[in-house]
Design a protein around this motif. Structure first.
Motif, PDB file in Angstrom:
ATOM      1  N   UNK A 251      23.947  38.678  87.479  1.00  0.00           N
ATOM      2  CA  UNK A 251      23.345  39.806  86.759  1.00  0.00           C
ATOM      3  C   UNK A 251      22.662  40.768  87.729  1.00  0.00           C
ATOM      4  N   UNK A 252      21.824  40.232  88.619  1.00  0.00           N
ATOM      5  CA  UNK A 252      21.113  41.089  89.572  1.00  0.00           C
ATOM      6  C   UNK A 252      22.066  41.751  90.562  1.00  0.00           C
ATOM      7  N   UNK A 253      23.089  41.031  90.999  1.00  0.00           N
ATOM      8  CA  UNK A 253      24.027  41.607  91.973  1.00  0.00           C
ATOM      9  C   UNK A 253      24.868  42.721  91.365  1.00  0.00           C
ATOM     10  N   UNK A 254      24.924  42.777  90.041  1.00  0.00           N
ATOM     11  CA  UNK A 254      25.674  43.824  89.353  1.00  0.00           C
ATOM     12  C   UNK A 254      24.778  44.937  88.810  1.00  0.00           C
ATOM     13  N   UNK A 255      23.505  44.911  89.190  1.00  0.00           N
ATOM     14  CA  UNK A 255      22.623  46.020  88.848  1.00  0.00           C
ATOM     15  C   UNK A 255      21.825  45.885  87.572  1.00  0.00           C
TER      16      UNK A 255
ATOM     17  N   UNK B 229      18.627  44.591  85.432  1.00  0.00           N
ATOM     18  CA  UNK B 229      17.232  44.316  85.768  1.00  0.00           C
ATOM     19  C   UNK B 229      16.755  42.955  85.305  1.00  0.00           C
ATOM     20  N   UNK B 230      17.499  42.351  84.385  1.00  0.00           N
ATOM     21  CA  UNK B 230      17.140  41.021  83.908  1.00  0.00           C
ATOM     22  C   UNK B 230      18.399  40.316  83.419  1.00  0.00           C
ATOM     23  N   UNK B 231      18.335  39.005  83.414  1.00  0.00           N
ATOM     24  CA  UNK B 231      19.487  38.246  82.928  1.00  0.00           C
ATOM     25  C   UNK B 231      19.651  38.441  81.416  1.00  0.00           C
ATOM     26  N   UNK B 232      18.546  38.691  80.711  1.00  0.00           N
ATOM     27  CA  UNK B 232      18.630  38.931  79.265  1.00  0.00           C
ATOM     28  C   UNK B 232      19.344  40.251  78.967  1.00  0.00           C
ATOM     29  N   UNK B 233      19.001  41.286  79.711  1.00  0.00           N
ATOM     30  CA  UNK B 233      19.689  42.573  79.524  1.00  0.00           C
ATOM     31  C   UNK B 233      21.176  42.413  79.817  1.00  0.00           C
ATOM     32  N   UNK B 234      21.492  41.681  80.876  1.00  0.00           N
ATOM     33  CA  UNK B 234      22.886  41.415  81.216  1.00  0.00           C
ATOM     34  C   UNK B 234      23.585  40.669  80.084  1.00  0.00           C
ATOM     35  N   UNK B 235      22.959  39.604  79.581  1.00  0.00           N
ATOM     36  CA  UNK B 235      23.576  38.803  78.524  1.00  0.00           C
ATOM     37  C   UNK B 235      23.823  39.637  77.272  1.00  0.00           C
TER      38      UNK B 235
END
Length: 121
Positions: free
Chosen positions: A82-86, A88-94
């Motif tokens: 998640x962080x490596x793809x920009x 800001x949080x794993x929750x936002x990514x999910x």
């Protein structure tokens, strides 16, 4: 569909190259447009004409596609991806991943692993 004007295509290509070079970088559309010598509204118009979405949405889609590819690497945690793809949080990514692909990143990873195991058997 891209417009026939070579200058417009050149600007669009330059913007895409900059965004693809570092998907994790949170570049502002205003700064991206300025760095390639056009206005923010012009850049947005180019993206909408070519892809049916503004630049920030295009970048989000690119990040999600990159993350989906990286999920095949079991050595990397979902948070690290998640962080490596920009994100800001794993929750936002999910949340974004589920909205785009219809499944959580962890479920996507598990399903890919099962599919690969079944294919190998």
């Amino acid at each position: 569909m891209l417009k026939a004007d070579a200058t417009l295509n050149e600007h669009l290509r330059a913007a895409i190259e900059m965004m693809e070079a570092d998907v994790a970088h949170n570049i502002k559309v205003k700064h991206l447009a300025s760095s390639i010598g056009i206005s923010r509204s012009h850049l947005t118009s180019l993206f909408k004409a070519a892809f049916g979405m503004p630049p920030y949405r295009w970048l989000l889609q690119k990040r999600l596609e990159t993350a989906r590819t990286l999920l095949t690497d079991e050595a990397r945690s979902i948070t690290e991806i998640a962080f490596s793809c920009g994100f800001n949080s794993s929750q936002h990514f999910a949340t974004a991943f589920r909205a785009r692909f219809g499944v959580a990143p962890s479920a996507y990873r598990r399903n890919r692993d099962r599919a690969a195991a079944a294919k190998a058997a």
